[in-house]
Design an enzyme around this catalytic site. Structure first.
Site, PDB file in Angstrom:
ATOM      1  N   ASP A  74     -94.293  26.103  52.930  1.00  0.00           N
ATOM      2  CA  ASP A  74     -95.446  25.296  53.320  1.00  0.00           C
ATOM      3  C   ASP A  74     -96.396  25.116  52.136  1.00  0.00           C
ATOM      4  O   ASP A  74     -97.143  26.036  51.771  1.00  0.00           O
ATOM      5  CB  ASP A  74     -96.150  26.005  54.499  1.00  0.00           C
ATOM      6  CG  ASP A  74     -97.374  25.246  55.004  1.00  0.00           C
ATOM      7  OD1 ASP A  74     -97.826  24.300  54.343  1.00  0.00           O
ATOM      8  OD2 ASP A  74     -97.875  25.627  56.083  1.00  0.00           O
ATOM      9  N   GLU A 114     -97.834  29.253  62.425  1.00  0.00           N
ATOM     10  CA  GLU A 114     -97.511  27.922  61.890  1.00  0.00           C
ATOM     11  C   GLU A 114     -96.020  27.758  61.574  1.00  0.00           C
ATOM     12  O   GLU A 114     -95.421  26.746  61.954  1.00  0.00           O
ATOM     13  CB  GLU A 114     -98.375  27.629  60.659  1.00  0.00           C
ATOM     14  CG  GLU A 114     -99.833  27.392  61.035  1.00  0.00           C
ATOM     15  CD  GLU A 114    -100.816  27.547  59.882  1.00  0.00           C
ATOM     16  OE1 GLU A 114    -100.363  27.702  58.730  1.00  0.00           O
ATOM     17  OE2 GLU A 114    -102.027  27.523  60.139  1.00  0.00           O
TER      18      GLU A 114
END
Ligand code: AMP
Length: 620
Positions: free
Chosen positions: A212, A187
């Site tokens: 994140d 990611e």
């Protein structure tokens, strides 16, 4: 070796380029993106409003399966049949889940602590792979609706800390959804690709931090980018820290203003739900406004941004502590970080952007939609794989997965297809029979779940393992693929040191066309393969349980009552009978029944046995 182009619809290999999609398969929400007129774009729902598909699956009456927004509505009304956060269970055993103290609204099966977890919905048992496949299918349907043609290839993102099992589970979910998963991308790497950071990296490389903060999880990853290669230097985070915790701060504050507490509210389900929604609305509003005013149960409630920021300060501090840990693990200082990328809906909060910017002493990259950046990056990676971005280097890859045969004729992939060459990977195995001296290692190539459907590359015997009880030997199997495509398979029993190895050339004697057909077969048969794998795995588990169940009866003959022995024996017989059927749900149901009956007995016999041992000790 490049990507093999296949046409799933017509069942043939084709030469034309097709769209490869990018998927962010998230814990709370998932997204699908593709290259539209040269720009990565996330696909919206039918109303053209949201790009997010809630990662929620609801099993309704009459076998109806609903995914996404409509499923989310059932989270409160029908929690037992509504599955969320399945990503937290991917590639995990029941033991892993127990250790993490996972709190879920639905039921998971605790039959054998070491085997992969299954989720119980009524009388059916689902693996996280099957549930994720349902979410992926929904994304596939969404994009096919938008572009008007079938898609069959995808890049899927996973957290940087996902291990091999979790990555393989994600690949399997894609296959089951009818998608050829060309690559699993981290990611944070996808987020950096979305910002095009790799294109501006100086020759001596760059170090970036990807922060994140989503709805329920927080991840910080430190990456080094050089010559288009992304290396994960460290990861840190908190799997239970996210936007939901910020909502809770406002819920508490509003409850205080209403002169009530959360416990009282929990009893009034509807008010609680209303309060939850209002709190999230307030939080989002405070990202753009200094103050929020609302009404709940006819009474006014309000919060200012300053109040919110003060009350949630400790949560922000927690994320910074993780950043500090990630830096320490990577042996870096704040000054060595060149860029900071923001990912996840919760990074829209100004307090997050400001505090993180202050911590790293640099402005953060935040101009892309933080919910979408991972999916956008996946679409860019997909476009690179499709060969559309000629300025990016495509590395040599293995065209088909390489693995070995395990119990029941199952294929265990060690090097997944599309892995960079040269490369290596390994895994530990053990024996299933007491005193086993030899172990045959059969090497296969292909994508099917049963080795019988794959291509055999060779086999050898690891001989001379000293006799040990089953499951005690530790056999390390390593696959090493060199730049010429030669595969060396090494096996070593770690307790005794006995070792053996073989060399094979996987691409020898097979044409690109044949490889394409193998790939096609694997996707067309994914459903039935998964079914067969499910039955074989359930049968293996059941056979282990039958052995230990029978031992349990013998060892505790004096402690158990006649009725307990008879019932246990009946349940064992029923389990044995179920293994004759090709029905994994029946086997799981029989294991579950046995487990529920014997767990209290096992606790009691353990207490008695420990008591006896202690008496023996004091006497001695
Ligand atoms: P994700 O898991 O990345 O989709 O993040 C979803 C989280 O982002 C949820 O907790 C949302 O409440 C939060 N979120 C979305 N928009 C905003 C916003 N404007 N301000 C603060 N939080 C937001």
């Amino acid at each position: 070796m490049a990507i093999i182009p296949i046409n799933l619809k017509e069942g043939k290999i084709e030469q034309a380029k097709e769209i490869i999609i990018g998927i962010d398969l998230g814990t709370t929400n998932s997204l699908v993106a593709y290259m539209k007129d040269g720009a990565a774009t996330c696909v919206k729902d039918a109303n053209g409003k949201s790009t997010l598909v809630p990662s929620v699956v609801h099993f309704g009456t009459n076998d109806q399966i609903i995914v996404g927004d409509a499923a989310k509505e059932h989270l409160i009304t029908d929690p037992a049949n509504t599955i969320y956060s399945v990503k937290r269970l991917m590639g995990k055993s029941y033991k892993d889940i127990l250790e993490k103290g996972e709190q879920l609204g639905y039921s998971i099966l605790d039959e054998d602590t070491d085997s992969l977890v299954k989720i119980r919905v009524g009388n059916r048992f689902y693996t996280p792979i099957e549930l994720s496949a349902l979410i992926l299918k929904e994304l596939k349907t969404r994009i096919e609706g938008e572009i008007g043609t079938a898609v069959s290839k995808a890049v899927i993102t996973v957290p940087a800390y996902f291990n091999d099992n979790q990555r393989q589970a994600t690949r399997d979910a894609g296959k089951l959804a009818g998608l050829d998963v060309l690559r699993i991308v981290n990611e944070p790497t996808a987020a950096a690709l979305a910002y095009g950071i790799d294109r501006t990296t100086p020759p001596d490389g760059e170090i970036i931090a990807v922060y994140d903060l989503g709805g329920g999880t927080f991840d910080i990853s430190i990456l080094r980018i050089q010559d288009g290669i992304f290396e994960v230097l460290s990861t840190n985070g908190d799997t239970y820290l996210g936007g939901d915790d910020f909502d809770r701060i406002i819920i508490d504050y509003f409850s205080f203003q209403l002169k009530t507490d959360e416990k009282t509210l929990e009893k009034e389900k509807e008010t609680m739900q209303e309060l939850r929604l209002l709190a999230e609305t307030a939080k989002k509003a405070l990202s753009d406004n200094e103050r929020f005013d609302g009404i709940l149960k006819g009474q006014p409630v309000s919060i200012t941004r300053l109040e919110f920021e003060e009350k949630s300060r400790f949560l922000v501090e927690k994320t910074l502590k993780c950043c500090q840990n990630a830096l320490s693990d990577a042996k870096l200082t704040v000054a060595q970080i060149d860029k900071i990328v923001m990912v996840g809906g919760s990074t829209r909060m100004p307090v997050i952007k400001n505090t993180v910017g202050q911590f790293f002493n640099k402005p953060v990259f935040d101009h892309l939609n933080p919910d979408e950046v991972v999916a956008l990056g996946a679409a860019i990676q997909a476009d690179v794989l499709a060969g559309n971005q000629t300025d990016i280097l495509l590395l040599d890859i293995t065209p088909l997965s390489l693995g070995i045969e395990t119990v029941g004729g199952l294929m265990d992939v060690i090097i997944p297809r599309n892995t960079k060459v040269p490369g290596k990977a390994g895994r530990q195995y053990t024996t299933s029979v007491d005193g086993q001296k030899n172990l045959k290692i059969s090497i296969y190539q292909g994508e099917r779940d049963l080795v019988a459907h794959n291509r055999k590359l060779g086999e050898f015997i690891l001989a001379g393992i000293p006799p040990m009880p089953a499951a005690l030997p530790k056999i390390d199997i390593h696959f090493i693929l060199n730049a010429d495509g030669i595969l060396t398979v090494k096996a070593k029993e770690l307790r005794s040191g006995v070792a053996q190895q073989i060399e094979v050339k996987p691409t020898y004697g097979i044409s690109e066309e044949e490889m394409g057909m193998m790939l096609l077969d694997s996707i067309q048969n994914a459903q039935s393969d998964m079914q067969q794998r499910g039955v074989l795995e359930a049968r293996n588990e059941a056979n282990n349980i039958l052995l230990s169940g029978q031992k349990f009866l013998v060892q505790n003959d004096a402690i158990l009552s006649d009725e307990e022995k008879a019932t246990t024996q009946q349940l064992l017989d029923a389990l044995r009978a179920s293994t004759q059927l090709d029905d994994k749900d029946a086997i799981h149901a029989a294991m579950d029944a046995l487990n529920q009956y014997t767990t209290p007995l096992a606790h009691r016999t353990m207490d008695v046995n420990i008591g006896a041992a202690l008496k023996g000790a004091s006497l001695g």
